[in-house]
Design a protein around this motif. Structure first.
Motif, PDB file in Angstrom:
ATOM      1  N   ASP A   1     -95.120  56.038 -82.540  1.00  0.00           N
ATOM      2  CA  ASP A   1     -93.699  55.816 -82.255  1.00  0.00           C
ATOM      3  C   ASP A   1     -93.106  56.886 -81.349  1.00  0.00           C
ATOM      4  N   ASP A   2     -93.600  58.128 -81.417  1.00  0.00           N
ATOM      5  CA  ASP A   2     -93.162  59.128 -80.444  1.00  0.00           C
ATOM      6  C   ASP A   2     -93.516  58.677 -79.029  1.00  0.00           C
ATOM      7  N   ALA A   3     -94.723  58.110 -78.861  1.00  0.00           N
ATOM      8  CA  ALA A   3     -95.124  57.621 -77.542  1.00  0.00           C
ATOM      9  C   ALA A   3     -94.261  56.433 -77.120  1.00  0.00           C
ATOM     10  N   ALA A   4     -93.974  55.529 -78.057  1.00  0.00           N
ATOM     11  CA  ALA A   4     -93.172  54.347 -77.733  1.00  0.00           C
ATOM     12  C   ALA A   4     -91.768  54.727 -77.289  1.00  0.00           C
ATOM     13  N   GLN A   5     -91.226  55.795 -77.863  1.00  0.00           N
ATOM     14  CA  GLN A   5     -89.881  56.238 -77.504  1.00  0.00           C
ATOM     15  C   GLN A   5     -89.874  57.211 -76.329  1.00  0.00           C
ATOM     16  N   GLY A   6     -91.047  57.534 -75.805  1.00  0.00           N
ATOM     17  CA  GLY A   6     -91.118  58.424 -74.656  1.00  0.00           C
ATOM     18  C   GLY A   6     -90.670  59.840 -74.950  1.00  0.00           C
ATOM     19  N   ILE A   7     -90.926  60.312 -76.167  1.00  0.00           N
ATOM     20  CA  ILE A   7     -90.488  61.649 -76.557  1.00  0.00           C
ATOM     21  C   ILE A   7     -91.306  62.698 -75.805  1.00  0.00           C
ATOM     22  N   THR A   8     -90.610  63.650 -75.182  1.00  0.00           N
ATOM     23  CA  THR A   8     -91.296  64.709 -74.438  1.00  0.00           C
ATOM     24  C   THR A   8     -91.240  66.057 -75.149  1.00  0.00           C
ATOM     25  N   LEU A   9     -90.304  66.214 -76.075  1.00  0.00           N
ATOM     26  CA  LEU A   9     -90.214  67.438 -76.882  1.00  0.00           C
ATOM     27  C   LEU A   9     -89.995  67.040 -78.332  1.00  0.00           C
ATOM     28  N   VAL A  10     -90.983  67.320 -79.181  1.00  0.00           N
ATOM     29  CA  VAL A  10     -90.869  67.051 -80.615  1.00  0.00           C
ATOM     30  C   VAL A  10     -90.333  68.305 -81.284  1.00  0.00           C
ATOM     31  N   THR A  11     -89.144  68.208 -81.862  1.00  0.00           N
ATOM     32  CA  THR A  11     -88.568  69.316 -82.618  1.00  0.00           C
ATOM     33  C   THR A  11     -88.602  68.941 -84.093  1.00  0.00           C
ATOM     34  N   ARG A  12     -89.141  69.812 -84.918  1.00  0.00           N
ATOM     35  CA  ARG A  12     -89.217  69.563 -86.360  1.00  0.00           C
ATOM     36  C   ARG A  12     -89.495  70.866 -87.076  1.00  0.00           C
ATOM     37  N   GLY A  13     -89.413  70.813 -88.405  1.00  0.00           N
ATOM     38  CA  GLY A  13     -89.548  72.017 -89.208  1.00  0.00           C
ATOM     39  C   GLY A  13     -90.936  72.627 -89.143  1.00  0.00           C
ATOM     40  N   GLU A  14     -90.978  73.937 -89.364  1.00  0.00           N
ATOM     41  CA  GLU A  14     -92.246  74.647 -89.306  1.00  0.00           C
ATOM     42  C   GLU A  14     -93.212  74.198 -90.397  1.00  0.00           C
ATOM     43  N   ASP A  15     -92.707  73.512 -91.427  1.00  0.00           N
ATOM     44  CA  ASP A  15     -93.599  73.007 -92.472  1.00  0.00           C
ATOM     45  C   ASP A  15     -94.508  71.896 -91.956  1.00  0.00           C
ATOM     46  N   LEU A  16     -94.176  71.295 -90.812  1.00  0.00           N
ATOM     47  CA  LEU A  16     -94.998  70.223 -90.244  1.00  0.00           C
ATOM     48  C   LEU A  16     -95.944  70.725 -89.156  1.00  0.00           C
TER      49      LEU A  16
END
Length: 280
Positions: free
Chosen positions: A202-217
């Protein structure tokens, strides 16, 4: 730049969610980019429409705007299934019938030596079902695991861009993934997919270029980059930010709604107050 915030509608958004959403939103806006939403509702039993509605209302109250209608993972199952079929056709998946107790007992057996290894998904799978048949059509209603060793046979390491690192890159050896991550689940019996597979597709489908998320991931990111390599998908840049914690140092959880955004709103807090609470 295209960033995203991807809440699960299984409870109220809290200060940790506010920090994550504002971080992704502000980075995109500062770069003249786009901020998107994704509703991660593959857990149909726990996901509730009222929690989704509350989340969207809280985000709008915080002053966040998104550039496309929210994408719902529950509507993306055919795309997840197609990705599984591709991996299955290449012999990279196998069906697994183990229960959690089976995995813990096998990993804790005396011949394994010491306490079981813990990876991004809990106890590292000991490979009990690895010899199960992999031929025929893609199984339905079965748990499917990635054969990590076979998936990495032509790759010496996984490398990807990560903000805040010394050279802007993270390098993870194949040996580490095999030993310390193991054969992760890519399709659960009750979901038909998994977090690792769904977030990658789904990140690819939405064309995400920067994934921001918590350090736990951060520990799960090499899994997602490996899946991108296997499925021919682009690899975004990753930004793993700090977590918002309570007074005892524990990260906030949805079951502790004392710090829910909705509660602060009801008590008269403003969006600026929320930003101050999370040190933004």
């Amino acid at each position: 730049m295209r960033t995203r915030f991807a809440p699960s509608p299984t409870g109220p958004l809290h200060l940790g969610h506010a920090f994550a959403a504002i971080t992704a939103h502000d980075l995109a806006r500062a770069a003249g980019g786009q901020f998107l939403l994704r509703i991660e509702d593959i857990d149909r039993q726990r996901s509730k429409p009222e929690w989704e509605a509350q989340a969207l209302d809280d985000l709008a109250w915080l002053g966040l705007t998104w550039d496309e209608p929210p994408l719902r993972q529950s509507e993306r199952l055919p795309a997840h299934r197609a990705a599984l079929a591709e991996l299955w056709s290449r012999g990279l998946l196998y069906p697994c019938t183990c229960q959690r107790r089976d995995i813990l007992e096998a990993a804790s057996a005396p011949q394994e030596g010491g306490a079981p290894l813990i990876g991004p998904d809990g106890v590292v799978y000991p490979g009990t079902c690895r010899d199960n048949p992999r031929s025929g059509p893609l199984p339905s209603g079965a748990a499917l695991r990635l054969d990590m060793r076979k998936a990495l046979q032509d790759l010496g390491e996984i490398a990807y861009s990560e903000t805040g690192t010394r050279d802007g890159m993270v390098h993870v050896s194949a040996g580490h993934l095999i030993r310390s991550v193991g054969d992760v689940v890519l399709a659960r019996r009750d979901f038909g997919t998994s977090y690792h597979l769904a977030v990658t597709v789904d990140d690819a489908a939405q064309g995400i270029t920067l994934v921001t998320r918590g350090e736990d991931l951060a520990e799960a990111t090499p899994i997602h980059v490996l899946l991108q390599r296997l499925l021919g998908l682009p690899t975004p840049v990753y930004h793993h930010h700090r977590l918002i914690r309570d007074e005892t140092g524990r990260r906030l959880a949805k079951r502790e709604d004392a710090r829910a955004i909705a509660r602060y709103r009801a008590e008269g807090a403003t969006p600026a107050d929320i930003r101050r609470m999370v040190d933004l």
